[in-house]
Every structure is written in C-alpha cells, then in structure tokens.
Design an enzyme around this catalytic site. Structure first.
Site, PDB file in Angstrom:
ATOM      1  N   GLU A   1     -26.618  23.491  47.831  1.00 58.79           N
ATOM      2  CA  GLU A   1     -26.492  23.063  47.491  1.00 58.79           C
ATOM      3  C   GLU A   1     -25.110  21.647  48.533  1.00 58.79           C
ATOM      4  O   GLU A   1     -25.430  20.683  48.906  1.00 58.79           O
ATOM      5  CB  GLU A   1     -26.120  21.901  46.013  1.00 58.79           C
ATOM      6  CG  GLU A   1     -25.919  20.374  45.832  1.00 58.79           C
ATOM      7  CD  GLU A   1     -25.769  19.677  44.394  1.00 58.79           C
ATOM      8  OE1 GLU A   1     -26.051  20.392  43.895  1.00 58.79           O
ATOM      9  OE2 GLU A   1     -25.508  18.437  44.214  1.00 58.79           O
TER      10      GLU A   1
ATOM     11  N   ILE B   1     -26.293  11.149  36.347  1.00 58.77           N
ATOM     12  CA  ILE B   1     -28.030  12.580  36.909  1.00 58.77           C
ATOM     13  C   ILE B   1     -28.014  11.296  38.145  1.00 58.77           C
ATOM     14  O   ILE B   1     -28.786  10.327  37.804  1.00 58.77           O
ATOM     15  CB  ILE B   1     -28.054  12.922  35.676  1.00 58.77           C
ATOM     16  CG1 ILE B   1     -26.521  13.571  34.890  1.00 58.77           C
ATOM     17  CG2 ILE B   1     -28.925  14.023  36.088  1.00 58.77           C
ATOM     18  CD1 ILE B   1     -26.278  14.383  35.517  1.00 58.77           C
TER      19      ILE B   1
ATOM     20  N   PRO C   1     -19.410  12.309  30.666  1.00 56.23           N
ATOM     21  CA  PRO C   1     -18.077  11.330  30.246  1.00 56.23           C
ATOM     22  C   PRO C   1     -17.032  12.327  30.651  1.00 56.23           C
ATOM     23  O   PRO C   1     -16.197  11.928  31.457  1.00 56.23           O
ATOM     24  CB  PRO C   1     -18.211  10.842  29.175  1.00 56.23           C
ATOM     25  CG  PRO C   1     -19.965  10.945  28.865  1.00 56.23           C
ATOM     26  CD  PRO C   1     -20.556  12.625  29.524  1.00 56.23           C
TER      27      PRO C   1
ATOM     28  N   MET D   1     -25.282  17.880  34.996  1.00 57.01           N
ATOM     29  CA  MET D   1     -23.607  18.868  34.243  1.00 57.01           C
ATOM     30  C   MET D   1     -22.583  18.803  34.259  1.00 57.01           C
ATOM     31  O   MET D   1     -22.338  18.954  33.433  1.00 57.01           O
ATOM     32  CB  MET D   1     -23.810  19.680  35.953  1.00 57.01           C
ATOM     33  CG  MET D   1     -24.222  20.617  36.617  1.00 57.01           C
ATOM     34  SD  MET D   1     -23.311  21.127  38.529  1.00 57.01           S
ATOM     35  CE  MET D   1     -24.457  20.316  38.968  1.00 57.01           C
TER      36      MET D   1
ATOM     37  N   GLN E   1     -14.996  -0.105  61.805  1.00 65.59           N
ATOM     38  CA  GLN E   1     -13.403  -1.095  62.124  1.00 65.59           C
ATOM     39  C   GLN E   1     -13.796  -1.745  63.804  1.00 65.59           C
ATOM     40  O   GLN E   1     -13.392  -2.932  64.420  1.00 65.59           O
ATOM     41  CB  GLN E   1     -12.072   0.517  62.565  1.00 65.59           C
ATOM     42  CG  GLN E   1     -11.102  -0.492  62.971  1.00 65.59           C
ATOM     43  CD  GLN E   1     -10.434  -1.361  61.501  1.00 65.59           C
ATOM     44  OE1 GLN E   1     -10.716  -1.502  60.580  1.00 65.59           O
ATOM     45  NE2 GLN E   1      -9.747  -2.080  62.477  1.00 65.59           N
TER      46      GLN E   1
ATOM     47  N   THR F   1     -15.625  17.233  44.732  1.00 63.53           N
ATOM     48  CA  THR F   1     -15.107  16.359  45.444  1.00 63.53           C
ATOM     49  C   THR F   1     -13.675  17.015  46.413  1.00 63.53           C
ATOM     50  O   THR F   1     -14.143  18.370  46.106  1.00 63.53           O
ATOM     51  CB  THR F   1     -13.518  15.660  44.149  1.00 63.53           C
ATOM     52  OG1 THR F   1     -12.960  16.793  43.899  1.00 63.53           O
ATOM     53  CG2 THR F   1     -14.700  14.521  43.185  1.00 63.53           C
TER      54      THR F   1
HETATM   55  C1  LIG Z   1     -24.156   8.918  42.956  1.00 67.40           C
HETATM   56  C2  LIG Z   1     -23.637  10.282  42.306  1.00 67.40           C
HETATM   57  C3  LIG Z   1     -24.883  11.050  41.664  1.00 67.40           C
HETATM   58  C4  LIG Z   1     -24.129  11.909  41.131  1.00 67.40           C
HETATM   59  N1  LIG Z   1     -25.618  12.915  41.110  1.00 67.40           N
HETATM   60  C5  LIG Z   1     -24.825  13.903  39.538  1.00 67.40           C
HETATM   61  C6  LIG Z   1     -25.904  15.062  39.400  1.00 67.40           C
HETATM   62  O1  LIG Z   1     -27.279  14.824  40.322  1.00 67.40           O
HETATM   63  N2  LIG Z   1     -25.791  16.154  39.246  1.00 67.40           N
HETATM   64  C7  LIG Z   1     -24.880  16.134  38.140  1.00 67.40           C
HETATM   65  O2  LIG Z   1     -24.437  17.109  37.826  1.00 67.40           O
HETATM   66  N3  LIG Z   1     -24.169  15.447  38.817  1.00 67.40           N
HETATM   67  C8  LIG Z   1     -23.942  14.531  38.993  1.00 67.40           C
HETATM   68  N4  LIG Z   1     -22.974  13.528  39.718  1.00 67.40           N
HETATM   69  C9  LIG Z   1     -21.163  13.606  39.760  1.00 67.40           C
HETATM   70  C10 LIG Z   1     -20.557  14.562  40.241  1.00 67.40           C
HETATM   71  O3  LIG Z   1     -20.558  15.574  40.718  1.00 67.40           O
HETATM   72  C11 LIG Z   1     -19.163  13.800  40.613  1.00 67.40           C
HETATM   73  O4  LIG Z   1     -18.928  12.914  40.050  1.00 67.40           O
HETATM   74  C12 LIG Z   1     -18.353  14.564  40.466  1.00 67.40           C
HETATM   75  O5  LIG Z   1     -18.196  16.573  40.458  1.00 67.40           O
HETATM   76  C13 LIG Z   1     -16.293  13.935  40.286  1.00 67.40           C
HETATM   77  O6  LIG Z   1     -16.256  14.272  38.660  1.00 67.40           O
HETATM   78  P1  LIG Z   1     -15.965  12.970  37.641  1.00 67.40           P
HETATM   79  O7  LIG Z   1     -16.668  12.033  38.390  1.00 67.40           O
HETATM   80  O8  LIG Z   1     -15.630  13.498  36.494  1.00 67.40           O
HETATM   81  O9  LIG Z   1     -14.382  13.158  38.075  1.00 67.40           O
HETATM   82  P2  LIG Z   1     -12.896  13.717  38.113  1.00 67.40           P
HETATM   83  O10 LIG Z   1     -13.192  15.583  37.854  1.00 67.40           O
HETATM   84  O11 LIG Z   1     -12.857  12.764  36.583  1.00 67.40           O
HETATM   85  O12 LIG Z   1     -12.184  13.517  38.972  1.00 67.40           O
HETATM   86  C14 LIG Z   1     -11.443  12.252  39.177  1.00 67.40           C
HETATM   87  C15 LIG Z   1     -10.259  12.083  40.507  1.00 67.40           C
HETATM   88  O13 LIG Z   1      -9.242  13.546  40.439  1.00 67.40           O
HETATM   89  C16 LIG Z   1      -9.221  14.962  41.107  1.00 67.40           C
HETATM   90  N5  LIG Z   1      -8.853  16.452  41.148  1.00 67.40           N
HETATM   91  C17 LIG Z   1      -9.976  16.656  39.726  1.00 67.40           C
HETATM   92  N6  LIG Z   1      -9.075  18.020  39.700  1.00 67.40           N
HETATM   93  C18 LIG Z   1      -8.386  18.233  40.848  1.00 67.40           C
HETATM   94  C19 LIG Z   1      -7.161  19.221  40.837  1.00 67.40           C
HETATM   95  N7  LIG Z   1      -7.796  19.943  39.590  1.00 67.40           N
HETATM   96  N8  LIG Z   1      -7.100  19.536  41.449  1.00 67.40           N
HETATM   97  C20 LIG Z   1      -6.609  17.433  41.964  1.00 67.40           C
HETATM   98  N9  LIG Z   1      -7.405  16.737  41.833  1.00 67.40           N
HETATM   99  C21 LIG Z   1      -8.587  16.824  41.307  1.00 67.40           C
HETATM  100  C22 LIG Z   1     -10.965  14.884  41.860  1.00 67.40           C
HETATM  101  O14 LIG Z   1     -10.932  15.122  43.243  1.00 67.40           O
HETATM  102  C23 LIG Z   1     -10.740  13.420  41.972  1.00 67.40           C
HETATM  103  O15 LIG Z   1     -10.527  12.716  43.003  1.00 67.40           O
HETATM  104  C24 LIG Z   1     -23.275  12.111  40.435  1.00 67.40           C
HETATM  105  C25 LIG Z   1     -21.744  11.476  40.474  1.00 67.40           C
HETATM  106  C26 LIG Z   1     -22.118  10.209  41.895  1.00 67.40           C
HETATM  107  C27 LIG Z   1     -21.279   9.101  42.023  1.00 67.40           C
END
Ligand SMILES: Cc1cc2nc3c(=O)[nH]c(=O)nc-3n(C[C@H](O)[C@H](O)[C@H](O)COP(=O)(O)OP(=O)(O)OC[C@H]3O[C@@H](n4cnc5c(N)ncnc54)[C@H](O)[C@@H]3O)c2cc1C
Length: 296
Positions: free
Chosen positions: A151, A66, A37, A34, A245, A274
């Site tokens: 999930e 992913i 970048p 899903m 800690q 998150t």
């Molecule tokens: C090890 C790992 C495995 C993963 N596996 C998968 C997978 O198999 N498939 C897949 O599709 N994805 C996967 N992901 C992606 C994961 O689901 C995303 O990293 C996550 O949803 C956050 O998106 P982002 O990294 O783009 O952060 P962003 O969306 O850019 O968020 C950055 C910050 O902004 C905050 N934020 C965002 N929106 C708001 C809001 N409305 N109000 C306040 N704060 C907000 C967030 O909470 C966060 O603190 C994986 C990630 C990791 C690290």
C-alpha cells in the site's frame, strides 16, 4: 486496489471466488479498518476484539478515519484475538454490508479530498461467520504489515507523480507571471528552488521505479515500502509548498490547481503510516541483523 491484494494474498480460494468478481466489476466497494480513536500509529494498541465462538467470531469495537467507510460493501476489520496473551494476535474479519451490529458513523469533514468519504465505524456483537475470517486467526498483524508495504509503495507512486504534476503547473505559472520587468522564471531564486525540486523529484522517481521492480520480483519488504512512502510524500510536500509560494496569492485561491493539490495532499505524510513511523521502521531495520541497503 489497496484492499483487493489482501484477498489475493491471504484469503481462501472460496473467499476469492465469493468476493473478488464484484470488486473487479466495481459493484462492491472495499475498505480496510485498522485505525481506532486511541490506536493509529500504535496499531498494537487497538481495542476492537473478536472472540472465537466456534462457527463464528463475535466482533466488538470501533474504528475511525476509514476511507470508503460510508460507501463500502465489504470491510476488512482488524481486531485483537480475544483471550490471547499475544498483543500482536490479530484477526482480520470480512464484515459485509447489512451484518447485524455493524453501524456507520459520520462522514468526517476533511481539509481536502472531499470527493472521498472517510468515516467512523462501529461493531456491536457482530457475528462474523468463520468463513469470513481472512487467513489464520491470530496472524492478522503479519498480513497487515505485508499489505501495508505494498500500500505504501502504491501511495509513493501516486505521490511522486503528483509532485511532478505540481512542478509542471508551477513551471508554467512562473514562465507566464511577470514582475519587475521580467518573468518569475527569470528570477534566480525561482530557478534555484525549481532546480532543487526537479532533481529531488527525478531522484525519487528513479527510486520508486526501483522499488516497483523489487515488488514485481517479490522482494518488497516493510522497510522498502516505508522508505518509498517517506521519500515520495516528503518531496511531494516540499514541491507543493514551493508551488503555492511561487503562485503568490493565487496559490491560496481554489480556482488555481496548485491550491487544491496542496490541501488534498497534506494528509499524504500522515495516512498509511506517518513520516515519523516510516523513519521508525527504517531505523529499526538499520540496527537489525537483517540490514542491507535497498540497492544491494
Ligand atoms: C483521510 C484519511 C484516511 C484514512 N484512511 C484510513 C483507512 O482507510 N483505514 C485505516 O485503518 N486508517 C485510515 N486512516 C488513519 C491513518 O492511517 C492514521 O491517521 C495514521 O496512521 C496516524 O494515526 P493517528 O491519526 O492515530 O495519529 P497518532 O498515531 O496519534 O500520531 C500523532 C503524531 O504522533 C507521531 N508519532 C506516533 N508514534 C510516534 C513515535 N513512535 N515516535 C515519534 N512520533 C510518533 C505521529 O507521527 C504523529 O505526528 C486515514 C486517515 C486519514 C486522515
């Protein structure tokens, strides 16, 4: 176990017969893609798109972070339905290893969980046969929201048992470690902090069990999954931080289990949505007509 339920719930009978036996036997590894970048929390902002060409959909775009991206044989790829005005019109494409135009990028280096591969994926004019489209084209967003609730609950089960494990090894350490003529367990600060965590973990264990009962009764909703994931991952995090800690310098050393638990679990408040996004989901529900407490 995370991706399989999508086949169970949303795939056709023919797709289930074609894909599920290999998944169950362990011969086929699954992934779900899903995140992009520029679109993580804001999934509706995804740019990958799939155009209906009649007998196939033409898929273009890229995904990142992913899980199983390198090893997966079958990837469910979420893409916008091209030429639709609805930003939530999403198609779930079942992309198979070897399909022309499907490329894998780097196996990304992570803070923890080094045994699991996490990768970038690229789709350049991938012809996805119509029989590899999951459910109804355009309804993918609804399928994702349904799948994510389960999930998140599954994740919560793992997180809270991890918290209990961290509690147990920290308790053992505190009972062994001696200083100032007594054990670390004999310090009131240790007892107070561990008492708080014991109560919080027990509370979350009961809540998560309750949510599993709701899932079994087919009453799991998006906000319940979000509450379970938020509570379990935040309590797990507080326990792991306390565990490190109380271990002192040993907590920073990889030869101690608490160290690896800490680094491996830092992502739990981030992936699968998150903590901030979990609160967004719960908050929206609170101020909707549909609001009622999970316990009612
Ligand atoms: C090890 C790992 C495995 C993963 N596996 C998968 C997978 O198999 N498939 C897949 O599709 N994805 C996967 N992901 C992606 C994961 O689901 C995303 O990293 C996550 O949803 C956050 O998106 P982002 O990294 O783009 O952060 P962003 O969306 O850019 O968020 C950055 C910050 O902004 C905050 N934020 C965002 N929106 C708001 C809001 N409305 N109000 C306040 N704060 C907000 C967030 O909470 C966060 O603190 C994986 C990630 C990791 C690290």
């Amino acid at each position: 176990r995370l991706v399989g339920p999508y086949f169970d719930k949303f795939a056709t009978e023919e797709q289930r017969e074609r894909f599920l036996p290999g998944c169950v036997s362990g011969e086929k590894i699954l992934a779900i893609a899903m995140t992009e970048p520029d679109a993580g929390s804001d999934l509706a902002g995804m740019r990958s798109h799939a155009k209906d060409m009649g007998d196939h959909f033409l898929l273009n775009g890229s995904k990142t972070y992913i899980s199983n991206g390198i090893n997966a044989d079958i990837v469910i790829v979420a893409a916008k339905l091209a030429d639709s005005d609805n930003p939530h019109a999403v198609v779930l494409c079942i992309v198979e290893r070897g399909m022309e135009g499907f490329e894998r990028g780097r196996n990304l280096e992570k803070m923890g969980q080094s045994a699991q591969d996490t990768a970038e994926l690229f789709f350049n004019n991938v012809k996805v046969p119509r029989e590899n489209i999951m459910g109804e084209p355009g309804k993918g967003f609804i399928y994702l929201m349904t799948g994510l609730a389960e999930e998140r609950l599954q994740a919560a089960v793992g997180f809270i048992s991890n918290a209990r494990h961290a509690f147990d090894i920290t308790r053992d350490f505190c009972m062994e470690r001696k200083m100032f003529g007594k054990t670390l367990a004999g310090m009131q600060n240790t007892q107070f902090k561990m008492a708080e965590m014991d109560m919080e973990i027990e509370m979350a264990e009961v809540y998560v069990d309750h949510c599993v009962e709701l899932l079994n009764k087919e009453r799991l909703t998006g906000e319940i999954g979000a509450k379970a994931k938020y509570l379990a991952s935040e309590i797990e995090w507080r326990m792991l931080d306390l565990g490190v800690q109380l271990h002192g310098g040993a907590g920073f050393m990889k030869e101690y289990a608490i160290c690896n638990l800490f680094t491996g679990s830092r992502v739990n408040r981030i992936y699968a949505g998150t903590s901030e996004v979990m609160k967004l989901i719960v908050g929206r529900h609170i101020f909707s007509e549909a609001y009622s407490s999970t316990l009612v």
